[in-house]
Design a protein around this motif. Structure first.
Motif, mmCIF file in Angstrom:
data_model
loop_
_atom_site.group_PDB
_atom_site.id
_atom_site.type_symbol
_atom_site.label_atom_id
_atom_site.label_comp_id
_atom_site.label_asym_id
_atom_site.label_seq_id
_atom_site.Cartn_x
_atom_site.Cartn_y
_atom_site.Cartn_z
ATOM 1 N N GLN A 64 25.626 -27.820 12.379
ATOM 2 C CA GLN A 64 26.667 -28.807 12.050
ATOM 3 C C GLN A 64 26.888 -29.771 13.208
ATOM 4 O OE1 GLN A 64 30.190 -26.612 11.007
ATOM 5 N NE2 GLN A 64 29.179 -25.490 9.358
ATOM 6 N N LEU A 65 26.918 -29.234 14.413
ATOM 7 C CA LEU A 65 27.212 -30.057 15.582
ATOM 8 C C LEU A 65 26.058 -31.000 15.913
ATOM 9 C CD1 LEU A 65 28.907 -27.300 17.767
ATOM 10 C CD2 LEU A 65 30.053 -29.190 16.597
ATOM 11 N N ILE A 66 24.831 -30.512 15.847
ATOM 12 C CA ILE A 66 23.714 -31.384 16.188
ATOM 13 C C ILE A 66 23.512 -32.464 15.133
ATOM 14 C CG2 ILE A 66 22.567 -29.588 17.521
ATOM 15 C CD1 ILE A 66 20.611 -29.173 15.259
ATOM 16 N N GLY A 67 24.009 -32.194 13.921
ATOM 17 C CA GLY A 67 23.908 -33.205 12.872
ATOM 18 C C GLY A 67 24.710 -34.458 13.165
ATOM 19 N N ARG A 68 25.659 -34.354 14.084
ATOM 20 C CA ARG A 68 26.460 -35.522 14.459
ATOM 21 C C ARG A 68 25.707 -36.436 15.423
ATOM 22 N NH1 ARG A 68 31.885 -34.491 13.383
ATOM 23 N NH2 ARG A 68 32.156 -36.731 13.770
ATOM 24 N N LYS A 69 24.648 -35.904 16.043
ATOM 25 C CA LYS A 69 23.786 -36.685 16.944
ATOM 26 C C LYS A 69 24.586 -37.414 18.036
ATOM 27 C CE LYS A 69 19.989 -37.271 13.678
ATOM 28 N NZ LYS A 69 19.191 -36.216 14.345
ATOM 29 N N TRP A 70 25.490 -36.675 18.646
ATOM 30 C CA TRP A 70 26.299 -37.242 19.715
ATOM 31 C C TRP A 70 25.456 -37.513 20.963
ATOM 32 C CZ3 TRP A 70 29.745 -32.685 18.235
ATOM 33 C CH2 TRP A 70 30.704 -33.083 17.289
ATOM 34 N N ASP A 71 25.873 -38.475 21.744
ATOM 35 C CA ASP A 71 25.307 -38.727 23.056
ATOM 36 C C ASP A 71 25.735 -37.581 23.979
ATOM 37 O OD1 ASP A 71 25.495 -39.669 25.916
ATOM 38 O OD2 ASP A 71 24.557 -41.447 25.060
ATOM 39 N N GLY A 72 24.761 -36.851 24.527
ATOM 40 C CA GLY A 72 25.070 -35.667 25.314
ATOM 41 C C GLY A 72 25.861 -35.942 26.576
ATOM 42 N N GLU A 73 25.547 -37.036 27.265
ATOM 43 C CA GLU A 73 26.266 -37.340 28.498
ATOM 44 C C GLU A 73 27.720 -37.697 28.217
ATOM 45 O OE1 GLU A 73 25.198 -36.747 31.427
ATOM 46 O OE2 GLU A 73 23.161 -36.233 30.790
ATOM 47 N N ILE A 74 27.955 -38.430 27.126
ATOM 48 C CA ILE A 74 29.336 -38.728 26.736
ATOM 49 C C ILE A 74 30.062 -37.441 26.366
ATOM 50 C CG2 ILE A 74 30.791 -39.902 25.042
ATOM 51 C CD1 ILE A 74 29.543 -41.775 27.078
ATOM 52 N N TYR A 75 29.365 -36.554 25.636
ATOM 53 C CA TYR A 75 29.964 -35.268 25.270
ATOM 54 C C TYR A 75 30.378 -34.494 26.527
ATOM 55 C CZ TYR A 75 30.600 -30.808 22.857
ATOM 56 O OH TYR A 75 31.141 -29.646 22.353
ATOM 57 N N ALA A 76 29.493 -34.440 27.514
ATOM 58 C CA ALA A 76 29.795 -33.706 28.748
ATOM 59 C C ALA A 76 30.948 -34.346 29.508
ATOM 60 C CB ALA A 76 28.550 -33.642 29.630
ATOM 61 N N ASP A 77 30.995 -35.679 29.542
ATOM 62 C CA ASP A 77 32.080 -36.361 30.243
ATOM 63 C C ASP A 77 33.426 -36.058 29.596
ATOM 64 O OD1 ASP A 77 30.354 -37.459 32.058
ATOM 65 O OD2 ASP A 77 30.202 -39.410 31.063
ATOM 66 N N ILE A 78 33.455 -36.059 28.254
ATOM 67 C CA ILE A 78 34.715 -35.780 27.557
ATOM 68 C C ILE A 78 35.121 -34.321 27.776
ATOM 69 C CG2 ILE A 78 35.785 -35.603 25.276
ATOM 70 C CD1 ILE A 78 34.138 -38.052 24.446
ATOM 71 N N ARG A 79 34.146 -33.407 27.764
ATOM 72 C CA ARG A 79 34.462 -31.998 28.028
ATOM 73 C C ARG A 79 35.087 -31.840 29.406
ATOM 74 N NH1 ARG A 79 29.645 -29.754 28.579
ATOM 75 N NH2 ARG A 79 29.270 -28.831 26.520
ATOM 76 N N LYS A 80 34.471 -32.455 30.404
ATOM 77 C CA LYS A 80 34.988 -32.325 31.774
ATOM 78 C C LYS A 80 36.374 -32.951 31.902
ATOM 79 C CE LYS A 80 31.104 -33.990 33.461
ATOM 80 N NZ LYS A 80 30.074 -34.506 34.392
ATOM 81 N N ALA A 81 36.578 -34.072 31.235
ATOM 82 C CA ALA A 81 37.889 -34.712 31.278
ATOM 83 C C ALA A 81 38.951 -33.861 30.581
ATOM 84 C CB ALA A 81 37.821 -36.093 30.635
ATOM 85 N N SER A 82 38.524 -32.976 29.675
ATOM 86 C CA SER A 82 39.464 -32.115 28.959
ATOM 87 C C SER A 82 39.987 -30.977 29.827
ATOM 88 C CB SER A 82 38.779 -31.523 27.715
ATOM 89 O OG SER A 82 38.371 -32.525 26.824
ATOM 90 N N PHE A 83 39.251 -30.643 30.890
ATOM 91 C CA PHE A 83 39.632 -29.519 31.744
ATOM 92 C C PHE A 83 39.651 -29.966 33.205
ATOM 93 C CE2 PHE A 83 37.275 -27.681 28.089
ATOM 94 C CZ PHE A 83 38.334 -27.005 27.487
ATOM 95 N N PRO A 84 40.564 -30.863 33.581
ATOM 96 C CA PRO A 84 40.542 -31.420 34.943
ATOM 97 C C PRO A 84 40.776 -30.377 36.028
ATOM 98 C CG PRO A 84 42.540 -32.080 33.767
ATOM 99 C CD PRO A 84 41.636 -31.457 32.759
ATOM 100 N N GLU A 85 41.683 -29.414 35.794
ATOM 101 C CA GLU A 85 41.946 -28.395 36.815
ATOM 102 C C GLU A 85 40.699 -27.552 37.060
ATOM 103 O OE1 GLU A 85 44.953 -24.636 37.761
ATOM 104 O OE2 GLU A 85 44.721 -25.372 35.702
ATOM 105 N N LEU A 86 40.048 -27.157 35.985
ATOM 106 C CA LEU A 86 38.836 -26.358 36.109
ATOM 107 C C LEU A 86 37.739 -27.141 36.815
ATOM 108 C CD1 LEU A 86 37.173 -23.818 35.474
ATOM 109 C CD2 LEU A 86 36.692 -24.804 33.217
ATOM 110 N N CYS A 87 37.566 -28.401 36.435
ATOM 111 C CA CYS A 87 36.518 -29.217 37.044
ATOM 112 C C CYS A 87 36.774 -29.447 38.528
ATOM 113 C CB CYS A 87 36.393 -30.547 36.306
ATOM 114 S SG CYS A 87 35.593 -30.382 34.692
ATOM 115 N N GLU A 88 38.037 -29.550 38.907
ATOM 116 C CA GLU A 88 38.356 -29.708 40.325
ATOM 117 C C GLU A 88 37.945 -28.471 41.105
ATOM 118 O OE1 GLU A 88 42.104 -30.897 43.252
ATOM 119 O OE2 GLU A 88 42.423 -30.702 41.098
ATOM 120 N N VAL A 89 38.263 -27.287 40.577
ATOM 121 C CA VAL A 89 37.896 -26.045 41.249
ATOM 122 C C VAL A 89 36.384 -25.870 41.312
ATOM 123 C CG1 VAL A 89 37.992 -23.518 41.029
ATOM 124 C CG2 VAL A 89 40.066 -24.867 40.734
#
Length: 238
Positions: A200-225
């Motif tokens: 289901q997820l790969i069917g959306r054909k998302w840009d992987g780098e954008i996906y990773a950037d949004i994931r990291k922005a979702s967890f700023p405290e974790l990414c800082e550590v």
């Protein structure tokens, strides 16, 4: 140890064998090597499914390896594993594709941290528990463990039960606590559900780098550590 295979646009990372998949330097290095290959071969519309063979997803750090050199050096070895495991978590949090953990057995301590580092966690309900054993065995939590749990287990009551009660949480209870996404009747059904979700997820054909950037922005405290904050890009092009 572990293997990596690609079926269509889905990468399958498998912790192999019928042991406890204890995370020692060798296995951590193998997993990181596999993730580097996944990153190098990623394209638009790919996903990763991580699974374990046998009764365990992962039973955490290899304490027997740490203790094999005597008490004075065992602390150094344990600290070494803690330090080696941190960039593995960063690898998963920054991976440019959706990630799914198919937890088909026990996931304890660092093994649970490995599972929670994925975007989605699916688990079998007939066998296996989620368990942070540190309180029971007298070890403190590394800072990034606590930050990961604050980021991925939103309920303070659920976190309290996991870290201050050392609760052994089965799949259906873990769904109610918000620790995992779904529970399934067997290991096979758990992996099959993970494959369906990946499709289901790969069917959306998302840009992987954008996906990773949004994931990291979702967890700023974790990414800082984890040392990823300087690698977070603004996802918007507006």
């Amino acid at each position: 140890m572990c293997t990596l295979e690609k079926r269509g646009n889905i990468f399958f990372l498998t912790l192999t064998g019928d042991d406890e998949h204890r995370l020692n330097p060798k296995l951590i290095d193998q997993i990181r090597s596999a993730l580097r290959q996944v990153r190098a071969e990623s394209t638009r519309g790919t996903a990763l499914v991580t699974k374990g063979e046998g009764r365990f997803f992962s039973n955490g750090f290899d304490l027997a390896w740490a203790q094999a050199v005597g008490e004075s050096s065992s602390r150094q070895r344990l600290g070494h594993m803690v330090n080696l495991f941190k960039p593995l978590i960063a690898d998963l949090i920054s991976l440019p594709m959706p990630t799914i953990a198919a937890v088909s057995g026990h996931a304890a301590a660092a093994g649970l941290m490995l599972a929670l580092s994925h975007d989605y966690v699916l688990m079998r309900r007939d066998k296996g528990v989620l368990y942070m054993s540190e309180l029971d065995i007298g070890l403190p939590f590394p800072e990034y463990f606590m930050t990961l749990m604050r980021s991925k287990i939103s309920s303070p009551i659920a976190r309290r039960n996991v870290v201050l009660k050392a609760a052994k949480v089965k799949a259906d209870e873990a769904v109610k606590m918000g620790m995992i996404d779904s529970a399934h009747d067997s290991a096979e059904e758990t992996v099959e559900a993970a494959m369906r979700l990946a499709e289901q997820l790969i069917g959306r054909k998302w840009d992987g780098e954008i996906y990773a950037d949004i994931r990291k922005a979702s967890f700023p405290e974790l990414c800082e550590v984890l040392g990823l904050m300087d690698k977070v890009k603004a996802p918007s092009k507006l």
